[in-house]
Scaffold this active site. Structure first.
Site, short mmCIF file in Angstrom:
data_model
loop_
_atom_site.label_atom_id
_atom_site.label_comp_id
_atom_site.label_asym_id
_atom_site.label_seq_id
_atom_site.Cartn_x
_atom_site.Cartn_y
_atom_site.Cartn_z
N ASP A 7 -19.70 32.56 16.68
CA ASP A 7 -19.28 32.42 18.07
C ASP A 7 -19.55 31.00 18.60
O ASP A 7 -20.47 30.33 18.15
CB ASP A 7 -20.04 33.46 18.93
CG ASP A 7 -19.35 33.70 20.27
OD1 ASP A 7 -18.20 33.26 20.46
OD2 ASP A 7 -19.98 34.34 21.13
N GLY A 8 -18.72 30.59 19.55
CA GLY A 8 -18.97 29.32 20.25
C GLY A 8 -17.97 28.21 19.96
O GLY A 8 -18.17 27.07 20.39
N ASN A 9 -16.90 28.52 19.24
CA ASN A 9 -15.91 27.49 18.94
C ASN A 9 -15.30 26.90 20.21
O ASN A 9 -15.12 25.68 20.32
CB ASN A 9 -14.74 28.08 18.11
CG ASN A 9 -15.17 28.53 16.75
OD1 ASN A 9 -16.27 28.23 16.30
ND2 ASN A 9 -14.29 29.26 16.07
N GLY A 10 -14.97 27.77 21.15
CA GLY A 10 -14.32 27.33 22.38
C GLY A 10 -15.22 26.40 23.18
O GLY A 10 -14.80 25.32 23.60
N SER A 40 -11.96 39.91 16.49
CA SER A 40 -12.27 41.28 16.88
C SER A 40 -11.03 41.99 17.39
O SER A 40 -10.03 41.34 17.77
CB SER A 40 -13.36 41.29 17.97
OG SER A 40 -12.80 40.96 19.22
N ASN A 59 -10.08 40.57 20.62
CA ASN A 59 -9.65 39.18 20.75
C ASN A 59 -8.15 39.03 21.02
O ASN A 59 -7.67 37.94 21.35
CB ASN A 59 -10.04 38.35 19.51
CG ASN A 59 -11.53 38.03 19.46
OD1 ASN A 59 -12.13 37.96 18.39
ND2 ASN A 59 -12.16 37.81 20.61
N ARG A 109 -26.08 35.64 15.12
CA ARG A 109 -25.04 35.31 16.09
C ARG A 109 -25.32 33.92 16.63
O ARG A 109 -26.42 33.66 17.14
CB ARG A 109 -24.95 36.31 17.23
CG ARG A 109 -23.78 35.96 18.18
CD ARG A 109 -23.45 37.02 19.18
NE ARG A 109 -22.21 36.67 19.88
CZ ARG A 109 -21.35 37.53 20.39
NH1 ARG A 109 -21.58 38.80 20.29
NH2 ARG A 109 -20.26 37.11 21.02
N GLU A 144 -31.99 43.34 11.15
CA GLU A 144 -32.73 42.35 11.93
C GLU A 144 -31.69 41.44 12.59
O GLU A 144 -30.64 41.18 12.01
CB GLU A 144 -33.64 41.51 11.01
CG GLU A 144 -34.72 42.30 10.32
CD GLU A 144 -35.78 42.80 11.29
OE1 GLU A 144 -36.06 42.11 12.30
OE2 GLU A 144 -36.33 43.90 11.05
C1 IPE Z 1 -17.05 38.06 18.94
O1 IPE Z 1 -16.97 36.94 19.75
C2 IPE Z 1 -15.95 38.05 17.96
C3 IPE Z 1 -15.97 36.98 16.97
C4 IPE Z 1 -16.89 36.08 16.79
C5 IPE Z 1 -14.84 36.96 16.11
P1 IPE Z 1 -16.32 36.99 21.21
O2 IPE Z 1 -16.40 35.61 21.73
O3 IPE Z 1 -14.97 37.59 21.14
O4 IPE Z 1 -17.28 37.97 21.98
P2 IPE Z 1 -17.53 38.20 23.55
O5 IPE Z 1 -16.19 38.41 24.17
O6 IPE Z 1 -18.20 36.96 24.06
O7 IPE Z 1 -18.43 39.38 23.61
C1 IPE Z 2 -15.55 32.40 18.16
O1 IPE Z 2 -15.53 31.40 19.11
C2 IPE Z 2 -14.23 32.57 17.47
C3 IPE Z 2 -13.52 33.81 17.82
C4 IPE Z 2 -13.93 34.73 18.63
C5 IPE Z 2 -12.23 33.99 17.20
P1 IPE Z 2 -15.01 31.67 20.59
O2 IPE Z 2 -13.56 31.33 20.64
O3 IPE Z 2 -15.36 33.00 21.08
O4 IPE Z 2 -15.82 30.55 21.40
P2 IPE Z 2 -16.44 30.70 22.84
O5 IPE Z 2 -17.33 31.90 22.80
O6 IPE Z 2 -15.31 30.87 23.79
O7 IPE Z 2 -17.19 29.43 23.02
MG MG Z 3 -16.96 33.76 22.05
#
Ligand code: IPE
Ligand code: IPE
Ligand code: MG
Length: 230
Positions: free
Chosen positions: A15-18, A60, A63, A176, A195
């Protein structure tokens, strides 16, 4: 109980790419590109440490709510990942498995996945399991339905047996990234005794050192499973 023992199966919620992209005044899509690059690095580190199975949460079932442009880019990156890495995956004898609702994926992505799963099905040294169009609740419902169709009695064992991950075992550790502290519908049934390791580091920045730190943290925990310390 298992202090000092390497996990055999690690799940990662990437998580956190965006946010990684936004912090650098880039488009979110740039974050996904950086995140996709990191997959190879971390899986190589994990397998070379002797971890057998890595399950990566890539997309997910929720998504799909994202803008069409972002979803399309994500599937484009996934297709590119599968196409460019398959030779190395085969060379390294890695079983590639994708779990989730494959029928709901774009046809071209589904076809590549099915072909590559078939090509790597006999490898057993390492498993790269990718959760795609995956939801933990849907997986449990599907497992119960499958058990019923097979005429099996509904028990914890029969549900486990019909989950996507039955052959790979349950993840001892779930990591995570990005500071969120939730499962977001990831491996709900399998994580009953996992864990958890949460880090603020965003997925594109989660490097070898970060991964090893998470494993080290896990290896220093006491896992009791309801028992008392031995
Ligand atoms: C969970 O991340 C799904 C993936 C990492 C693929 P999300 O960014 O979609 O989760 P929420 O919406 O913050 O719970
Ligand atoms: C995880 O990064 C990748 C996917 C869920 C596909 P996000 O796209 O959720 O990045 P944030 O959480 O918005 O930073
Ligand atoms: Mg995310």
């Amino acid at each position: 109980m298992s202090k000092g023992v390497l996990p055999t199966h690690v799940g990662i919620i990437m998580d956190g790419n965006g946010r990684w992209a936004v912090r650098q005044n880039k488009k979110r899509t740039e974050g996904h590109k950086a995140g996709a690059k990191n997959v190879e690095l971390i899986t190589n580190v994990a397998f070379s440490m002797g971890i057998k199975t890595i399950t990566l949460f890539a997309f997910s079932s929720e998504n799909w709510k994202r803008p069409k442009e972002e979803v399309e880019l994500l599937f484009g990156l996934l297709k590119k990942y599968f196409k460019t890495h398959i030779k190395k995956i085969i060379k390294n004898k890695i079983k590639l498995n994708v779990m989730g609702d494959l029928e709901g994926l774009p046809e071209d992505v589904r076809e590549i996945i099915k072909k590559q799963m078939e090509e790597t099905k006999d490898f057993n040294d390492h498993v790269l399991n990718i959760a795609l169009n995956y939801g933990g609740r849907a997986e449990i419902v599907k497992a119960v339905k499958t058990a019923l169709e097979k005429g099996e009695e509904i028990t914890e064992e029969s549900i486990s047996k019909n989950l996507y991950t039955y052959d790979f075992g349950e993840p001892e550790l779930i990591i995570r990234t990005s500071g969120e502290k939730r499962l977001s519908n990831f491996m709900l049934y399998q994580s009953a005794y996992s864990e958890f390791y949460f880090t603020d580091v965003l997925w594109p920045d989660f490097n070898e050192e970060c991964f090893k730190k998470a494993i080290d943290d896990y290896m220093n925990r006491d896992r009791r499973f309801g028992n008392i310390n031995a």
